[in-house]
Design an enzyme around this catalytic site. Structure first.
Site, PDB file in Angstrom:
ATOM      1  N   LYS A 171      44.576  50.677  46.838  1.00 48.79           N
ATOM      2  CA  LYS A 171      45.284  49.529  46.104  1.00 48.79           C
ATOM      3  C   LYS A 171      46.818  49.379  46.344  1.00 48.79           C
ATOM      4  CE  LYS A 171      41.698  49.473  42.558  1.00 48.79           C
ATOM      5  NZ  LYS A 171      41.301  49.738  40.984  1.00 48.79           N
TER       6      LYS A 171
ATOM      7  N   TYR B 180      36.883  40.409  41.550  1.00 46.96           N
ATOM      8  CA  TYR B 180      36.846  40.860  40.186  1.00 46.96           C
ATOM      9  C   TYR B 180      35.908  40.161  39.332  1.00 46.96           C
ATOM     10  CZ  TYR B 180      39.381  45.205  41.537  1.00 46.96           C
ATOM     11  OH  TYR B 180      39.584  46.521  42.162  1.00 46.96           O
TER      12      TYR B 180
ATOM     13  N   ASN C 116      45.567  52.294  39.848  1.00 44.46           N
ATOM     14  CA  ASN C 116      44.771  53.591  39.922  1.00 44.46           C
ATOM     15  C   ASN C 116      44.577  53.852  41.264  1.00 44.46           C
ATOM     16  OD1 ASN C 116      42.668  51.775  40.228  1.00 44.46           O
ATOM     17  ND2 ASN C 116      41.581  52.661  38.601  1.00 44.46           N
TER      18      ASN C 116
ATOM     19  N   HIS D 220      39.894  51.943  44.981  1.00 46.80           N
ATOM     20  CA  HIS D 220      38.637  51.263  44.224  1.00 46.80           C
ATOM     21  C   HIS D 220      37.403  51.948  45.013  1.00 46.80           C
ATOM     22  CE1 HIS D 220      35.421  48.365  43.200  1.00 46.80           C
ATOM     23  NE2 HIS D 220      34.954  48.432  44.456  1.00 46.80           N
TER      24      HIS D 220
ATOM     25  N   GLU E 126      30.700  44.065  48.047  1.00 49.35           N
ATOM     26  CA  GLU E 126      32.040  44.109  48.185  1.00 49.35           C
ATOM     27  C   GLU E 126      32.370  44.360  49.650  1.00 49.35           C
ATOM     28  OE1 GLU E 126      32.464  45.953  43.741  1.00 49.35           O
ATOM     29  OE2 GLU E 126      32.807  47.512  45.507  1.00 49.35           O
TER      30      GLU E 126
END
Ligand code: IDP
Ligand code: MG
Length: 161
Positions: A33, A73, A136, A139, A150
Protein backbone atom coordinates in the site's frame (compact mmCIF):
# COMPACT_ATOMS: atom_id res chain seq x y z
CA UNK A 1 -19.71 8.03 -13.29
CA UNK A 2 -18.16 5.94 -10.50
CA UNK A 3 -21.35 3.91 -10.28
CA UNK A 4 -21.08 3.16 -13.99
CA UNK A 5 -17.44 2.13 -13.62
CA UNK A 6 -18.28 -0.08 -10.64
CA UNK A 7 -21.15 -1.65 -12.54
CA UNK A 8 -18.82 -2.39 -15.44
CA UNK A 9 -16.24 -4.02 -13.13
CA UNK A 10 -18.97 -6.19 -11.57
CA UNK A 11 -20.10 -7.25 -15.04
CA UNK A 12 -16.54 -8.17 -16.05
CA UNK A 13 -15.95 -10.10 -12.81
CA UNK A 14 -19.18 -12.04 -13.31
CA UNK A 15 -18.17 -12.89 -16.87
CA UNK A 16 -14.76 -14.07 -15.72
CA UNK A 17 -16.36 -16.31 -13.13
CA UNK A 18 -18.68 -17.79 -15.73
CA UNK A 19 -15.82 -18.46 -18.12
CA UNK A 20 -13.75 -20.00 -15.31
CA UNK A 21 -10.78 -17.65 -15.65
CA UNK A 22 -10.81 -17.55 -11.84
CA UNK A 23 -7.49 -18.30 -10.18
CA UNK A 24 -6.66 -21.60 -8.58
CA UNK A 25 -7.40 -21.96 -4.85
CA UNK A 26 -3.68 -21.99 -3.96
CA UNK A 27 -3.41 -18.33 -4.93
CA UNK A 28 -3.95 -15.04 -3.16
CA UNK A 29 -3.75 -11.39 -4.12
CA UNK A 30 -1.82 -8.63 -2.37
CA UNK A 31 -1.09 -4.94 -2.66
CA UNK A 32 1.83 -3.16 -1.04
CA UNK A 33 0.00 0.00 0.00
CA UNK A 34 0.96 3.69 -0.42
CA UNK A 35 2.44 4.14 3.07
CA UNK A 36 4.85 1.25 2.44
CA UNK A 37 5.88 2.19 -1.10
CA UNK A 38 6.34 5.83 0.04
CA UNK A 39 8.50 4.78 2.99
CA UNK A 40 10.75 2.63 0.78
CA UNK A 41 9.62 -0.68 2.30
CA UNK A 42 8.67 -2.37 -1.00
CA UNK A 43 11.82 -4.47 -1.39
CA UNK A 44 11.84 -5.59 2.24
CA UNK A 45 8.18 -6.60 2.08
CA UNK A 46 8.70 -8.57 -1.16
CA UNK A 47 11.65 -10.36 0.50
CA UNK A 48 9.44 -11.25 3.47
CA UNK A 49 6.77 -12.64 1.15
CA UNK A 50 9.26 -14.79 -0.80
CA UNK A 51 11.03 -15.95 2.39
CA UNK A 52 7.62 -17.13 3.69
CA UNK A 53 7.35 -19.52 0.73
CA UNK A 54 5.11 -17.60 -1.68
CA UNK A 55 6.00 -17.50 -5.35
CA UNK A 56 5.09 -14.44 -7.41
CA UNK A 57 2.84 -15.24 -10.36
CA UNK A 58 2.25 -11.63 -11.48
CA UNK A 59 3.37 -8.24 -10.17
CA UNK A 60 3.04 -4.57 -11.13
CA UNK A 61 3.91 -1.14 -9.73
CA UNK A 62 1.04 1.21 -10.47
CA UNK A 63 -1.10 3.99 -9.01
CA UNK A 64 -4.84 3.88 -8.47
CA UNK A 65 -7.10 6.75 -9.42
CA UNK A 66 -9.74 7.60 -6.83
CA UNK A 67 -12.33 5.88 -9.05
CA UNK A 68 -10.13 2.75 -9.23
CA UNK A 69 -9.81 2.67 -5.44
CA UNK A 70 -13.56 3.18 -5.02
CA UNK A 71 -14.23 0.28 -7.40
CA UNK A 72 -11.68 -2.03 -5.78
CA UNK A 73 -13.09 -1.38 -2.28
CA UNK A 74 -16.73 -1.20 -3.30
CA UNK A 75 -17.50 -4.02 -0.86
CA UNK A 76 -16.63 -1.51 1.92
CA UNK A 77 -18.72 1.35 0.43
CA UNK A 78 -21.03 1.47 3.46
CA UNK A 79 -18.22 1.41 6.05
CA UNK A 80 -17.45 4.74 7.78
CA UNK A 81 -13.81 4.67 6.65
CA UNK A 82 -14.56 4.21 2.90
CA UNK A 83 -13.73 7.83 2.00
CA UNK A 84 -10.51 7.85 4.03
CA UNK A 85 -9.50 4.43 2.66
CA UNK A 86 -10.08 5.23 -1.02
CA UNK A 87 -8.33 8.63 -0.78
CA UNK A 88 -5.39 7.01 0.95
CA UNK A 89 -5.18 4.12 -1.54
CA UNK A 90 -5.05 6.58 -4.45
CA UNK A 91 -2.54 8.92 -2.77
CA UNK A 92 0.70 7.23 -3.93
CA UNK A 93 1.84 4.14 -5.87
CA UNK A 94 0.98 0.58 -4.90
CA UNK A 95 2.43 -2.77 -5.93
CA UNK A 96 -0.16 -5.38 -6.92
CA UNK A 97 0.75 -9.07 -7.03
CA UNK A 98 -0.68 -12.56 -7.37
CA UNK A 99 1.01 -15.04 -5.05
CA UNK A 100 1.01 -18.83 -4.99
CA UNK A 101 1.52 -21.25 -2.11
CA UNK A 102 -0.42 -24.10 -0.53
CA UNK A 103 -3.15 -22.58 1.64
CA UNK A 104 -2.25 -19.17 0.18
CA UNK A 105 -5.15 -17.04 1.45
CA UNK A 106 -4.95 -18.13 5.10
CA UNK A 107 -1.16 -18.32 5.24
CA UNK A 108 -0.82 -14.83 3.76
CA UNK A 109 -3.28 -13.38 6.29
CA UNK A 110 -1.12 -14.94 9.02
CA UNK A 111 2.03 -13.45 7.49
CA UNK A 112 0.57 -9.91 7.34
CA UNK A 113 -1.15 -9.89 10.77
CA UNK A 114 -4.25 -8.11 12.07
CA UNK A 115 -5.78 -5.11 10.26
CA UNK A 116 -4.82 -2.79 13.14
CA UNK A 117 -1.02 -2.88 13.46
CA UNK A 118 -1.38 -2.26 17.21
CA UNK A 119 -3.02 -5.71 17.37
CA UNK A 120 -0.82 -7.45 14.77
CA UNK A 121 1.31 -10.29 16.13
CA UNK A 122 5.02 -9.55 16.53
CA UNK A 123 7.01 -10.44 13.42
CA UNK A 124 4.10 -9.94 11.04
CA UNK A 125 4.46 -7.54 8.10
CA UNK A 126 1.90 -5.13 9.51
CA UNK A 127 3.49 -5.17 12.99
CA UNK A 128 6.79 -4.27 11.39
CA UNK A 129 5.85 -1.84 8.61
CA UNK A 130 2.30 -0.46 9.06
CA UNK A 131 1.70 3.11 10.20
CA UNK A 132 -1.96 2.93 11.27
CA UNK A 133 -5.19 0.95 10.88
CA UNK A 134 -5.80 2.68 7.53
CA UNK A 135 -2.20 2.90 6.31
CA UNK A 136 -1.44 -0.71 7.15
CA UNK A 137 1.29 -1.55 4.61
CA UNK A 138 -0.31 -4.49 2.79
CA UNK A 139 -3.56 -5.94 1.54
CA UNK A 140 -4.34 -9.66 1.61
CA UNK A 141 -7.43 -11.30 0.12
CA UNK A 142 -9.87 -12.82 2.60
CA UNK A 143 -11.12 -15.76 0.48
CA UNK A 144 -10.26 -17.73 -2.65
CA UNK A 145 -13.18 -16.11 -4.43
CA UNK A 146 -12.04 -12.58 -3.57
CA UNK A 147 -8.44 -13.45 -4.45
CA UNK A 148 -9.64 -14.33 -7.96
CA UNK A 149 -11.79 -11.21 -8.25
CA UNK A 150 -9.08 -8.89 -6.92
CA UNK A 151 -6.36 -10.45 -9.09
CA UNK A 152 -8.55 -9.99 -12.15
CA UNK A 153 -8.96 -6.31 -11.24
CA UNK A 154 -5.26 -5.77 -12.06
CA UNK A 155 -4.15 -8.62 -14.32
CA UNK A 156 -5.43 -10.19 -17.50
CA UNK A 157 -5.25 -13.99 -17.76
CA UNK A 158 -2.28 -13.51 -20.13
CA UNK A 159 -0.34 -11.65 -17.41
CA UNK A 160 -0.70 -14.43 -14.83
CA UNK A 161 2.11 -16.97 -15.11
P1 IDP B 1 -8.13 -6.27 6.04
O1 IDP B 1 -7.32 -5.42 5.08
O2 IDP B 1 -7.32 -6.73 7.21
O3 IDP B 1 -8.85 -7.42 5.35
P2 IDP B 1 -10.70 -4.90 6.13
O4 IDP B 1 -11.63 -4.92 7.30
O5 IDP B 1 -11.05 -5.71 4.92
O6 IDP B 1 -9.25 -5.31 6.68
O7 IDP B 1 -10.52 -3.38 5.72
C1 IDP B 1 -9.94 -3.02 4.48
C2 IDP B 1 -8.95 -1.91 4.70
O8 IDP B 1 -9.66 -0.76 5.16
C3 IDP B 1 -7.91 -2.16 5.81
O9 IDP B 1 -6.80 -2.92 5.38
C4 IDP B 1 -7.51 -0.76 6.18
O10 IDP B 1 -6.61 -0.19 5.22
C5 IDP B 1 -8.85 -0.03 6.07
N1 IDP B 1 -9.54 0.03 7.39
C6 IDP B 1 -10.13 -0.99 8.05
N2 IDP B 1 -10.68 -0.59 9.21
C7 IDP B 1 -10.42 0.75 9.28
C8 IDP B 1 -10.76 1.77 10.25
O11 IDP B 1 -11.37 1.51 11.29
N3 IDP B 1 -10.31 3.03 9.97
C9 IDP B 1 -9.63 3.35 8.81
N4 IDP B 1 -9.33 2.43 7.89
C10 IDP B 1 -9.70 1.15 8.11
MG1 MG C 1 -10.27 -7.31 3.85
Amino acid sequence: MNRLVNKEFRRIFALQKQTKIAMATNRTFTMIKPDATDAGHTGKIIDRIIDAGFSIKAMKWTKLSLADAQAFYEVHAERPFYGELTEYMSSAPIVAAILEKDNAVADFRTLIGATNPAEAAPGTIRAEFAESIAANAVHGSDSDENAAIEGAFYFSAREMS
